[in-house]
Every structure is written in structure tokens, then in C-alpha cells.
Design a protein around this motif. Structure first.
Motif, PDB file in Angstrom:
ATOM      1  N   HIS A 185      -9.211   4.808  -4.473  1.00  0.00           N
ATOM      2  CA  HIS A 185      -8.087   5.486  -3.830  1.00  0.00           C
ATOM      3  C   HIS A 185      -6.753   4.808  -4.101  1.00  0.00           C
ATOM      4  CE1 HIS A 185     -11.325   7.543  -1.775  1.00  0.00           C
ATOM      5  NE2 HIS A 185     -11.788   6.376  -1.374  1.00  0.00           N
ATOM      6  N   LEU A 186      -6.752   3.750  -4.918  1.00  0.00           N
ATOM      7  CA  LEU A 186      -5.504   3.081  -5.248  1.00  0.00           C
ATOM      8  C   LEU A 186      -4.679   3.944  -6.194  1.00  0.00           C
ATOM      9  CD1 LEU A 186      -6.751  -0.571  -5.885  1.00  0.00           C
ATOM     10  CD2 LEU A 186      -5.598   0.299  -3.840  1.00  0.00           C
ATOM     11  N   ALA A 187      -3.412   4.106  -5.878  1.00  0.00           N
ATOM     12  CA  ALA A 187      -2.504   4.838  -6.755  1.00  0.00           C
ATOM     13  C   ALA A 187      -2.112   3.960  -7.945  1.00  0.00           C
ATOM     14  CB  ALA A 187      -1.256   5.255  -5.979  1.00  0.00           C
ATOM     15  N   ARG A 210      -2.052  -3.070 -11.560  1.00  0.00           N
ATOM     16  CA  ARG A 210      -1.429  -3.342 -12.852  1.00  0.00           C
ATOM     17  C   ARG A 210      -2.522  -3.740 -13.833  1.00  0.00           C
ATOM     18  NH1 ARG A 210       1.272  -7.304 -11.415  1.00  0.00           N
ATOM     19  NH2 ARG A 210       0.246  -9.047 -12.450  1.00  0.00           N
ATOM     20  N   GLN A 211      -2.610  -3.026 -14.945  1.00  0.00           N
ATOM     21  CA  GLN A 211      -3.649  -3.344 -15.927  1.00  0.00           C
ATOM     22  C   GLN A 211      -3.249  -4.549 -16.755  1.00  0.00           C
ATOM     23  OE1 GLN A 211      -5.163  -0.024 -18.133  1.00  0.00           O
ATOM     24  NE2 GLN A 211      -6.459  -1.292 -19.459  1.00  0.00           N
ATOM     25  N   MET A 245       0.853  -1.172   0.000  1.00  0.00           N
ATOM     26  CA  MET A 245       0.000   0.000   0.000  1.00  0.00           C
ATOM     27  C   MET A 245       0.894   1.228   0.000  1.00  0.00           C
ATOM     28  SD  MET A 245      -2.520   1.252   3.022  1.00  0.00           S
ATOM     29  CE  MET A 245      -2.947  -0.435   3.312  1.00  0.00           C
ATOM     30  N   SER A 246       0.690   2.168  -0.916  1.00  0.00           N
ATOM     31  CA  SER A 246       1.566   3.317  -0.997  1.00  0.00           C
ATOM     32  C   SER A 246       1.111   4.415  -0.063  1.00  0.00           C
ATOM     33  CB  SER A 246       1.593   3.853  -2.427  1.00  0.00           C
ATOM     34  OG  SER A 246       0.352   4.453  -2.751  1.00  0.00           O
ATOM     35  N   ALA A 247       2.073   5.271   0.328  1.00  0.00           N
ATOM     36  CA  ALA A 247       1.739   6.423   1.163  1.00  0.00           C
ATOM     37  C   ALA A 247       0.794   7.356   0.421  1.00  0.00           C
ATOM     38  CB  ALA A 247       3.025   7.153   1.555  1.00  0.00           C
ATOM     39  N   GLN A 248       0.949   7.422  -0.908  1.00  0.00           N
ATOM     40  CA  GLN A 248       0.073   8.272  -1.717  1.00  0.00           C
ATOM     41  C   GLN A 248      -1.377   7.825  -1.600  1.00  0.00           C
ATOM     42  OE1 GLN A 248       1.130   8.350  -5.853  1.00  0.00           O
ATOM     43  NE2 GLN A 248      -0.600   9.648  -6.426  1.00  0.00           N
ATOM     44  N   ILE A 304      -4.729  -5.931  -8.411  1.00  0.00           N
ATOM     45  CA  ILE A 304      -4.346  -5.089  -7.273  1.00  0.00           C
ATOM     46  C   ILE A 304      -2.998  -5.582  -6.757  1.00  0.00           C
ATOM     47  CG2 ILE A 304      -4.956  -4.336  -4.946  1.00  0.00           C
ATOM     48  CD1 ILE A 304      -7.896  -4.880  -5.707  1.00  0.00           C
ATOM     49  N   THR A 305      -2.013  -4.691  -6.744  1.00  0.00           N
ATOM     50  CA  THR A 305      -0.672  -5.060  -6.286  1.00  0.00           C
ATOM     51  C   THR A 305      -0.343  -4.480  -4.915  1.00  0.00           C
ATOM     52  OG1 THR A 305       0.264  -3.177  -7.496  1.00  0.00           O
ATOM     53  CG2 THR A 305       0.195  -5.297  -8.642  1.00  0.00           C
ATOM     54  N   ALA A 306      -1.185  -3.608  -4.378  1.00  0.00           N
ATOM     55  CA  ALA A 306      -0.963  -3.070  -3.036  1.00  0.00           C
ATOM     56  C   ALA A 306      -0.967  -4.212  -2.026  1.00  0.00           C
ATOM     57  CB  ALA A 306      -2.057  -2.063  -2.686  1.00  0.00           C
ATOM     58  N   GLN A 307      -0.114  -4.126  -1.016  1.00  0.00           N
ATOM     59  CA  GLN A 307       0.035  -5.245  -0.096  1.00  0.00           C
ATOM     60  C   GLN A 307      -1.149  -5.402   0.846  1.00  0.00           C
ATOM     61  OE1 GLN A 307       3.654  -5.129   2.230  1.00  0.00           O
ATOM     62  NE2 GLN A 307       3.645  -7.350   2.511  1.00  0.00           N
ATOM     63  N   TYR A 308      -1.669  -4.293   1.369  1.00  0.00           N
ATOM     64  CA  TYR A 308      -2.760  -4.363   2.346  1.00  0.00           C
ATOM     65  C   TYR A 308      -3.874  -3.368   1.990  1.00  0.00           C
ATOM     66  CZ  TYR A 308       0.891  -6.683   5.069  1.00  0.00           C
ATOM     67  OH  TYR A 308       1.892  -7.529   5.497  1.00  0.00           O
ATOM     68  N   PRO A 309      -4.481  -3.499   0.827  1.00  0.00           N
ATOM     69  CA  PRO A 309      -5.465  -2.495   0.402  1.00  0.00           C
ATOM     70  C   PRO A 309      -6.733  -2.456   1.242  1.00  0.00           C
ATOM     71  CG  PRO A 309      -5.463  -4.369  -1.086  1.00  0.00           C
ATOM     72  CD  PRO A 309      -4.292  -4.556  -0.175  1.00  0.00           C
TER      73      PRO A 309
END
Length: 341
Positions: free
Chosen positions: A131-133, A138-139, A1-4, A320-325
Motif C-alpha cells: 500500500h506504499l505510494a 525510493r528504489q 506517510m502519504s494520504a494516498q 521506505i521513506t514514509a515516516q510512519y508506515p
């Protein structure tokens, strides 16, 4: 999950005058916990195996009592949000893919929380989608998301989660769906053979029976029998490893079948919801497949809907590649609950 991602969602939140908030994402295998200590600050993530604890309350208390969390104010938590891989309908929950059961109100009292919000994990995950950056997804394939359009969500892990996000008057409504339990529908001879094999074990073969960790194992046994070879006693992780390492044509066939089935289900969700904003893929399995997923039949099967192929070709699909979305969505739901109190 990014800070953005976190900042975009939480920048407008009021200060936490009453202390840190607990966020949890509970699956059938692992329970993930985090502490939100201030607006835009989600930290101290820990992953606890569900099998190591007799109850969710025990796992939750173990997390809050850990030295780093306790030092950050874990023992003073008054507000908590739990996203759980289970239907949430009423006060009492019995997990489908684990033995934990509990009363939401009893757990709130036992833990000393002023607020305890419990929602389906894919409801929380759906709330995170806008809200995912760019770095959090990844498309796969073509398509362009339309603004102010419905979003669809599927994810294979211990089970198969399904949800959607519907826009209305500047707000989003997440669907509390159990779409993973729809009846599985084969589209080719291989899948018919897999379904016939599965019927020997289950009266009702849902999509989740095949599109999950245990589903990979079921597909493996079915395809081994179809090929006339003995199935080894291997689990989903080993099947995936062998396929990705190029060590087993049979295991690679399992992954290919899985991806094709997932494409059909994703396409079903897209046409059902009119998800022109895109279909998102979460869960633990697909992100681990990496480039193999992109080379699979997933996208072709996603668009394989006869007269609606052109319609689906416009719909983008994202991994979805964020670790903890799910923490993003749980935080948003909790914030809204407190704002309405």
C-alpha cells in the motif's frame, strides 16, 4: 506517510461506529502513537521516549490523556493495535531491547479496551508494503518487481527486523520472523576482523549485533583497533554525522562496512523467500543515510551471490521513506481482527 497510501488501504473500511482506534508502533527507543478517527484518517501522531515511562501502559495512557487526543475521543478508544519490536508468542512479552514487560490481556483490561491486538513491528510493517505510494519509497539499483510475488523486508534501528509478505489467493500473509538474530557471516577480510573483535564481547554474534545502532558503534571500535587508532567514546548518531559530513574517513569506513553487510543480509532474505516482488528496507538508520547509501556497496553486495547473481539482479530494492508506515499495517491487521469477530 502519504494520504494516498492511507486512502488506498482504508477506503473500503466500514465506519467507526464505536469510536476512534488507537495505533502504536513501539521500538526499543521510542513508542509512536496515533489515533485513527475515521476510515482514511490517521492523525495526532506523537513520539514518546520509552525511557521516560515505567511501562508501555503508562506511555499509552499518557498519549490518550494528552489534550488534543482526549479532545478527539482518546478516552473512548475501544479497539487498539500495537506493533512492537519483539517476538509475540503468547500473552506475556518481555522486550528484547528495552526493560518493558507486560501481559497483553492484563493491559487490555487495565486500559478498558474491548480489543487489543499486539503483533511484531515488522509483521505490521510488512503488511504496509503493498500500500506504499511511489512517494513513500525510493528504489536503489536496478530490478523490476513482479506481480503476485513474495516481498522481503529488513530494517536496522535499535535492532534488526526481518519479515516477508507472501501472496495467497488474493490475500497477503506476513511472516513473524526473527531473522535479525541469524548468525552473522563475513564475506571479506574486513568483516572477518570485525567478527573476531565482536567475539571478544559476545559468544554469539548475530546479524543484529552489527546491523543496528549499537552495531555501528561496535563496527567503529573494531575498525579503529584494526587501523591502530584510539576509538573515541561516540555513539551511532555521531558516527553517522561525521561520515556524512566528510569529517572522518574512519566513520565513513564504518558506514561502508555497515551498508555492505546489510546488502548481504538483504540478498539472503531475497533468495530465502524468493522475493521477486522486491526487498524493502525500513528502520531508522538507512533512510538517514540518503545518497550515501545509494553510493555504498549495498546493491553490489546484494547481488554478490555467485551463481545466483543474475537472479538477484532482477530483484528491486527499495528504501521506505514514509515516516510512519507501520501504522498502515497495524490498521489493516486490526480491521481484519474486527471483521472476523
Amino acid at each position: 506517510m502519504s494520504a494516498q497510501s492511507i486512502s488506498a488501504l482504508l477506503a473500503s473500511s466500514s465506519a467507526f461506529a464505536d469510536g476512534p482506534r488507537l495505533l502504536a508502533d513501539v521500538g526499543g527507543t521510542n513508542a509512536r502513537f496515533a489515533l485513527q478517527t475515521a476510515p482514511g484518517s490517521i492523525a495526532l501522531v506523537e513520539v514518546l521516549p520509552c525511557a521516560d515511562y515505567p511501562s508501555l501502559t503508562a506511555a499509552l495512557r499518557a498519549y490518550l490523556a494528552s489534550p488534543a487526543v482526549a479532545a478527539a475521543g482518546g478516552q473512548a478508544v475501544r479497539h487498539a493495535a500495537v506493533a512492537i519490536a519483539n517476538p509475540v508468542d503468547g500473552d506475556f512479552l518481555q522486550m528484547t531491547n528495552h526493560h518493558w514487560s507486560f501481559s497483553i490481556e492484563a493491559m487490555r483490561v487495565e486500559c478498558g479496551f474491548a480489543t487489543l491486538v499486539v503483533v511484531n513491528d515488522f509483521t505490521a510493517l510488512a503488511r504496509s508494503l503493498p500500500h506504499l505510494a511511489a512517494a513513500d519509497k525510493r528504489q536503489v539499483g536496478a530490478g523490476l518487481a513482479r506481480d503476485n510475488a513474495a516481498l522481503g523486508l529488513i530494517g536496522a534501528g535499535t535492532g534488526l527486523g526481518v519479515s516477508g509478505l507472501i501472496p495467497a489467493h488474493g490475500h497477503w500473509t506476513a511472516l513473524q520472523s526473527e531473522g535479525g538474530h541469524v548468525s552473522f557471516s563475513p564475506v571479506n577480510a574486513t568483516e572477518i576482523a570485525i567478527l573476531q573483535f565482536a567475539w571478544r564481547e559476545f559468544e554469539h554474534v548475530s546479524a543484529e549485533r552489527l546491523l543496528s545502532g549499537v552495531g555501528l558503534e561496535l563496527i567503529y571500535r573494531a575498525l579503529a583497533e584494526r587501523a591502530g587508532v584510539a576509538a573515541e567514546a561516540i555513539g551511532a548518531a555521531e558516527i553517522t554525522r561525521r561520515a556524512l559530513a566528510g569529517e572522518s574517513p574512519l566513520c565513513d569506513e564504518v558506514i561502508e562496512a555497515f551498508c555492505g553487510m546489510l546488502g548481504t543480509i538483504a540478498g539472503n532474505v531475497a533468495v530465502t523467500l524468493g522475493a521477486l516482488g522486491g526487498i524493502y528496507i525500513g528502520g531508522g538508520i538507512v533512510p538517514r543515510l540518503g545518497a550515501r547509501f545509494e553510493r555504498s556497496a549495498f546493491r553490489a553486495r546484494f547481488e554478490q551471490k555467485g551463481r545466483f547473481a543474475k537472479y538477484l539482479s532482477q530483484v528491486p530494492t527499495f528504501v521506505i521513506t514514509a515516516q510512519y508506515p507501520a501504522f498502515l499495517g497495524a490498521s489493516a491487521i486490526l480491521s481484519e481482527k474486527l471483521a472476523d469477530a
